[in-house]
Design a protein around this motif. Structure first.
Motif, mmCIF file in Angstrom:
data_model
loop_
_atom_site.group_PDB
_atom_site.id
_atom_site.type_symbol
_atom_site.label_atom_id
_atom_site.label_comp_id
_atom_site.label_asym_id
_atom_site.label_seq_id
_atom_site.Cartn_x
_atom_site.Cartn_y
_atom_site.Cartn_z
ATOM 1 N N LEU A 91 0.839 -1.211 0.000
ATOM 2 C CA LEU A 91 0.000 0.000 0.000
ATOM 3 C C LEU A 91 0.869 1.254 0.000
ATOM 4 O O LEU A 91 0.619 2.184 -0.779
ATOM 5 C CB LEU A 91 -0.876 0.016 1.247
ATOM 6 C CG LEU A 91 -2.361 -0.271 1.092
ATOM 7 C CD1 LEU A 91 -3.045 -0.157 2.435
ATOM 8 C CD2 LEU A 91 -3.003 0.679 0.113
ATOM 9 N N GLY A 92 1.902 1.256 0.868
ATOM 10 C CA GLY A 92 2.781 2.413 0.938
ATOM 11 C C GLY A 92 3.482 2.658 -0.380
ATOM 12 O O GLY A 92 3.485 3.784 -0.904
ATOM 13 N N SER A 94 2.617 1.611 -3.384
ATOM 14 C CA SER A 94 1.735 1.997 -4.482
ATOM 15 C C SER A 94 1.271 3.442 -4.323
ATOM 16 O O SER A 94 0.976 4.112 -5.315
ATOM 17 C CB SER A 94 0.552 1.045 -4.591
ATOM 18 O OG SER A 94 -0.168 1.012 -3.397
ATOM 19 N N THR A 95 1.241 3.936 -3.070
ATOM 20 C CA THR A 95 0.969 5.363 -2.882
ATOM 21 C C THR A 95 2.072 6.181 -3.537
ATOM 22 O O THR A 95 1.800 7.186 -4.209
ATOM 23 C CB THR A 95 0.879 5.691 -1.383
ATOM 24 O OG1 THR A 95 -0.005 4.785 -0.765
ATOM 25 C CG2 THR A 95 0.385 7.101 -1.172
ATOM 26 N N VAL A 99 1.621 8.977 -6.437
ATOM 27 C CA VAL A 99 2.047 10.374 -6.243
ATOM 28 C C VAL A 99 3.101 10.761 -7.279
ATOM 29 O O VAL A 99 3.010 11.833 -7.895
ATOM 30 C CB VAL A 99 2.568 10.568 -4.800
ATOM 31 C CG1 VAL A 99 3.199 11.937 -4.651
ATOM 32 C CG2 VAL A 99 1.436 10.407 -3.808
ATOM 33 N N THR A 123 -6.137 3.166 -8.935
ATOM 34 C CA THR A 123 -6.894 3.658 -7.785
ATOM 35 C C THR A 123 -7.766 2.560 -7.205
ATOM 36 O O THR A 123 -7.862 2.396 -5.982
ATOM 37 C CB THR A 123 -7.792 4.830 -8.214
ATOM 38 O OG1 THR A 123 -7.030 5.704 -9.020
ATOM 39 C CG2 THR A 123 -8.326 5.568 -7.019
ATOM 40 N N TRP A 126 -5.591 0.348 -5.190
ATOM 41 C CA TRP A 126 -5.262 0.950 -3.902
ATOM 42 C C TRP A 126 -6.444 0.806 -2.942
ATOM 43 O O TRP A 126 -6.280 0.441 -1.772
ATOM 44 C CB TRP A 126 -4.909 2.427 -4.120
ATOM 45 C CG TRP A 126 -4.226 3.057 -2.958
ATOM 46 C CD1 TRP A 126 -2.886 3.143 -2.763
ATOM 47 C CD2 TRP A 126 -4.854 3.677 -1.835
ATOM 48 N NE1 TRP A 126 -2.642 3.779 -1.572
ATOM 49 C CE2 TRP A 126 -3.838 4.121 -0.993
ATOM 50 C CE3 TRP A 126 -6.170 3.905 -1.466
ATOM 51 C CZ2 TRP A 126 -4.084 4.767 0.198
ATOM 52 C CZ3 TRP A 126 -6.432 4.549 -0.272
ATOM 53 C CH2 TRP A 126 -5.391 4.976 0.551
#
Lengths: 239, 265
Positions: A91-92, A94-95, A99, A123, A126
């Motif tokens: 998750l981190g 893919s953030t 960004v 999205t 995520w």
């Protein structure tokens, strides 16, 4: 310290140093080794971090599927710990992918965000893994939480596959891709040897970073569980 | 029945020489059960599936708690959309499939969480799990029951949108897309709803769990239905239709494999 072997700790420390050094080298390559790309210019440099972090996220989510299957087979809680850790790291990372993609899109597409198939699908991906965290938080019985998390970790991977293949099958995507797609059968941008070197180096670096982070998260979770057990022991002694 | 079958068998063997006379009884007796044994698991399995779906339908026909609220809810979704988007004739054409699918999904989720939650709250889920039946039969029974509810909602919606949006929605191909989309949606939905009923905030958890997983399916369903409504050539919607079929197969197989782990206790 009986919980963790000294050797493992030393190995993890070395891995951390290696990841940090690799990351600095990768950044140096992004900025100095590879020249500005022919069409996109300087903005293209962020692409290496973009794809690298996606690879890291992909490793995390794949590990979650493997951990889910192994957990359902063996019912060993250690696989659940791996599943949780790799989803969080995924998750981190893919953030970071999203960004960095936005910062790239501003100069190239003139907007931070556009409703383009791959942006939509990433999205969705995520959100699926954010839902995984919600599911874990919502179920109290630990055994059931582990079981459901394993099942949902497997189900949610369909969104990762969707993100990976959508760019190849949808003709209306404007997201650049390496290799042939429906939108442009002969590939989007030319890969020079320097671009290729930088790309592979970044991919390797983010692979190492992902593994290191997952390892740290596993240890953290083990400490949590350890404290939890100690608390239970203490309470049972008092009672 | 059996006597005539035996008769014909002995007749066939009567033509062949003498030593078959001794073989006739052992050949006939195992042959008859073997045929039945091969058939029994299949029919019994599907009978269980049918019984569970029929149970859901009968309970619903008596209580009417689900179908009424789902139908009213879909009518309200249509109202909200036409008010919120201030639809003129042109805009109605372009958004009608979106309205159709959003309403199907929202009303479907209402039904899914209700169907499993009622089962759990009344304790009937435990009884079903105790029954000596295959767990996957239970799953497919629930899926078929839920699918029928979703299809009723879809039928209501198609009629409603045909009248209120003044569009010809009753095309066979569009109905096929609606069917395929609903199959995929209810399959994953039933699997995830049987997990979310155990959670603290189950009504809110189901949409959160379900939407990201079915959005890809929904995307191709919406695209395919739009293209079919616009009477576009086959190439425009074929890939989306294929994607729908693939997604349905994956979801059916995946849910079949995973359901056992969800309900075991």
């Amino acid at each position: 310290m009986t919980t963790y072997a000294e050797g493992r700790t030393r190995l993890l420390r070395n891995l951390t140093y290696a990841a940090a050094i690799l990351f600095v080298l990768a950044l140096l390559m992004d900025f100095f080794y590879v020249g500005p790309e022919a069409q996109q210019g300087e903005a293209q440099r962020i692409f290496y971090v973009h794809l690298g972090s996606f690879l890291g996220a992909f490793i995390g989510f794949t590990a979650a599927v493997v951990a889910g299957i192994r957990y359902l087979r063996s019912r060993d809680p250690k696989w659940d710990t791996l599943g949780l850790s790799s989803v969080e790291v995924g998750l981190g990372l893919s953030t970071i992918t999203i960004v960095t993609g936005m910062f790239w899109a501003k100069p190239i597409w003139n907007v931070y965000w556009t409703w383009e198939p791959r942006l939509t699908s990433v999205t969705i991906m995520w959100l699926a893994y954010a839902a995984y965290m919600m599911l874990r938080a919502g179920i109290e019985d630990p055994e059931r939480r582990r079981r459901f998390a394993a099942v949902y970790g497997i189900v949610a991977f369909s969104s990762v596959l969707f993100t990976v293949i959508i760019i190849r099958v949808r003709p209306d995507t404007i997201h650049p891709a390496i290799g042939p797609t429906q939108a442009s059968p002969e590939g989007e941008f030319e890969i020079t040897p320097r671009i290729r070197d930088t790309l592979f180096f970044n991919l390797f670096t983010f692979g190492v970073i992902a593994v290191t982070l997952i390892w740290y998260r596993i240890r953290l979770e083990n400490l949590f569980l350890h404290i939890e057990r100690r608390k239970m022991d203490l309470l049972s002694q008092e009672g | 029945m059996t006597s005539t079958r035996e008769q014909s068998r002995t007749d066939i063997h009567a033509d062949t020489p003498v030593e078959t006379q001794a073989e006739v009884p052992p050949q006939v007796t195992p042959a008859a059960p073997r045929v039945r044994k091969r058939r029994r698991p299949v029919t019994a399995y599907w009978r269980v599936v049918g019984t569970i779906a029929w149970k859901d339908l009968r309970a619903e026909m008596r209580s009417r708690e689900l179908i009424n609220s789902m139908a009213l809810f879909t009518a309200m979704v249509v109202m909200v959309f036409s008010l919120a988007l201030e639809l003129d004739a042109q805009a109605r054409r372009s958004v009608v499939t979106g309205v159709l699918w959003v309403a199907i999904v929202f009303a479907g989720m209402l039904g899914l969480s209700r169907s499993l939650a009622a089962e759990k709250d009344r304790g009937s889920l435990d009884a079903l799990l105790l029954a000596p039946i295959d767990r996957s039969a239970l799953f497919f029974g629930k899926v078929i029951g839920n699918l029928l509810f979703v299809l009723v909602v879809a039928a209501v919606l198609l009629v409603l949108l045909t009248i209120m949006f003044d569009m010809a929605l009753m095309k066979p191909l569009l109905l096929l897309v609606v069917l395929l989309g609903s199959v995929g949606f209810t399959t994953v939905g039933t699997l995830l709803a049987s997990m979310s009923v155990h959670a603290r905030a189950r009504e809110t958890l189901l949409p959160i769990l379900l939407l990201p997983v079915v959005l890809p399916l929904l995307l191709s369903a919406i695209r395919a239905s739009s293209a079919i409504l616009e009477d576009l050539p086959t190439v425009e919607w074929r890939s989306n239709l294929e994607l729908l079929v693939i997604a349905d197969v994956i979801f059916l197989v995946g849910a079949y494999a995973l359901f056992d782990f969800v309900v075991e206790e």
